[in-house]
Design a protein around this motif. Structure first.
Motif, PDB file in Angstrom:
ATOM      1  N   GLN A 143      43.450  37.187  39.933  1.00 44.72           N
ATOM      2  CA  GLN A 143      42.346  38.100  40.227  1.00 44.72           C
ATOM      3  C   GLN A 143      42.471  39.312  39.304  1.00 44.72           C
ATOM      4  O   GLN A 143      43.157  40.277  39.619  1.00 44.72           O
ATOM      5  N   GLY A 190      35.841  45.484  44.456  1.00 43.23           N
ATOM      6  CA  GLY A 190      36.808  44.396  44.437  1.00 43.23           C
ATOM      7  C   GLY A 190      37.375  44.129  43.062  1.00 43.23           C
ATOM      8  O   GLY A 190      38.190  43.212  42.894  1.00 43.23           O
ATOM      9  N   ARG A 203      41.431  45.267  44.819  1.00 42.09           N
ATOM     10  CA  ARG A 203      40.812  43.958  45.016  1.00 42.09           C
ATOM     11  C   ARG A 203      40.167  43.832  46.384  1.00 42.09           C
ATOM     12  O   ARG A 203      39.323  42.953  46.603  1.00 42.09           O
ATOM     13  N   SER A 204      40.541  44.704  47.310  1.00 48.90           N
ATOM     14  CA  SER A 204      40.016  44.611  48.673  1.00 48.90           C
ATOM     15  C   SER A 204      39.228  45.852  49.069  1.00 48.90           C
ATOM     16  O   SER A 204      38.957  46.078  50.254  1.00 48.90           O
ATOM     17  N   SER A 205      38.841  46.669  48.085  1.00 49.95           N
ATOM     18  CA  SER A 205      38.048  47.858  48.370  1.00 49.95           C
ATOM     19  C   SER A 205      37.035  48.074  47.254  1.00 49.95           C
ATOM     20  O   SER A 205      37.199  47.577  46.136  1.00 49.95           O
ATOM     21  N   PRO A 228      44.496  52.230  48.284  1.00 51.28           N
ATOM     22  CA  PRO A 228      44.043  50.888  48.671  1.00 51.28           C
ATOM     23  C   PRO A 228      44.115  49.911  47.503  1.00 51.28           C
ATOM     24  O   PRO A 228      43.919  50.287  46.338  1.00 51.28           O
ATOM     25  N   ASP A 229      44.379  48.656  47.820  1.00 46.13           N
ATOM     26  CA  ASP A 229      44.354  47.611  46.812  1.00 46.13           C
ATOM     27  C   ASP A 229      42.932  47.508  46.269  1.00 46.13           C
ATOM     28  O   ASP A 229      41.989  47.279  47.040  1.00 46.13           O
ATOM     29  N   GLN A 268      37.514  54.661  44.332  1.00 43.39           N
ATOM     30  CA  GLN A 268      38.244  54.530  45.585  1.00 43.39           C
ATOM     31  C   GLN A 268      39.429  55.485  45.716  1.00 43.39           C
ATOM     32  O   GLN A 268      39.777  55.885  46.818  1.00 43.39           O
TER      33      GLN A 268
END
Length: 201
Positions: free
Chosen positions: A100, A36, A31-33, A28-29, A46
């Protein structure tokens, strides 16, 4: 020339190790898990140990390599400072990834080792000492970072290096605002706890 060094190092620092490693390994990215934050700690939570290790190595390297280039080429202290600042700011605000970026500890470590092995080892020793006493990863990083300008001054580096390291530390503290609030509230998780909210990167 100083601007050229800064821009070149900024572009290197803008290469997000966490995002690229996770993409390459089908994870998973960051930044989105999780938290963040595109750094090694969030990747560890993660995606596991190997992606986190590769992220950590990449984040250290992009601070270390540009600065080492400057020191080995006998660049003026202001140029070495520009290389370190560029790489660090690139990590925090990567132009290739919508600005980000991570929190900067690993890249700061790379910058310090690039300036001097003694400076990097002083940071590492301080981190380990505080971690052994408090078991807080974020607090260890903050104390070691805050001590870095003092170490640089004590080791006799040019004042532009000392001031630059101090400025990078201010940015690092700003990026750790959430961790600082948790520490003050007694809510920050300790090293080894199952749910680990502290983020050294």
């Amino acid at each position: 020339m100083v601007a050229v060094y800064f821009i070149a190092a900024y572009l290197v620092g803008s290469v997000s190790s966490a995002i690229l490693v996770c993409r390459a390994m089908g994870q998973p990215d960051p930044r989105s898990s999780g938290s963040g934050n595109p750094g090694a700690t969030n990747v560890l939570r993660q995606s596991g140990k190997l992606p986190a290790f590769l992220t950590l190595v990449g984040d250290i390297a992009k601070g270390f390599v540009p600065v080492l280039f400057g020191t080995l080429s006998d660049a003026q202290p202001i140029c070495v400072a520009a290389l370190g600042a560029g790489a660090f700011i690139g990590h925090l605000f990567p132009v290739f990834f919508q600005f980000q970026g991570g929190k900067g500890v690993a890249t700061l470590i790379g910058v310090l080792f690039g300036i001097s092995w003694w400076l990097g080892l002083a940071f590492a020793a301080c981190w380990l000492a505080v971690a052994a006493i408090t078991r807080y990863s974020s607090l260890s990083a903050l104390v070691a970072a805050a001590s870095s300008p003092v170490f640089a001054w004590w080791l006799g580096f040019d004042m532009i290096i000392v001031v630059t390291v101090g400025c990078l530390v201010v940015l690092l503290f700003w990026r750790h605002d959430a961790n600082i609030r948790k520490l003050l509230a007694g809510e920050e998780s300790k090293i080894g706890q199952k749910k680990h909210n502290a983020s050294p990167e």
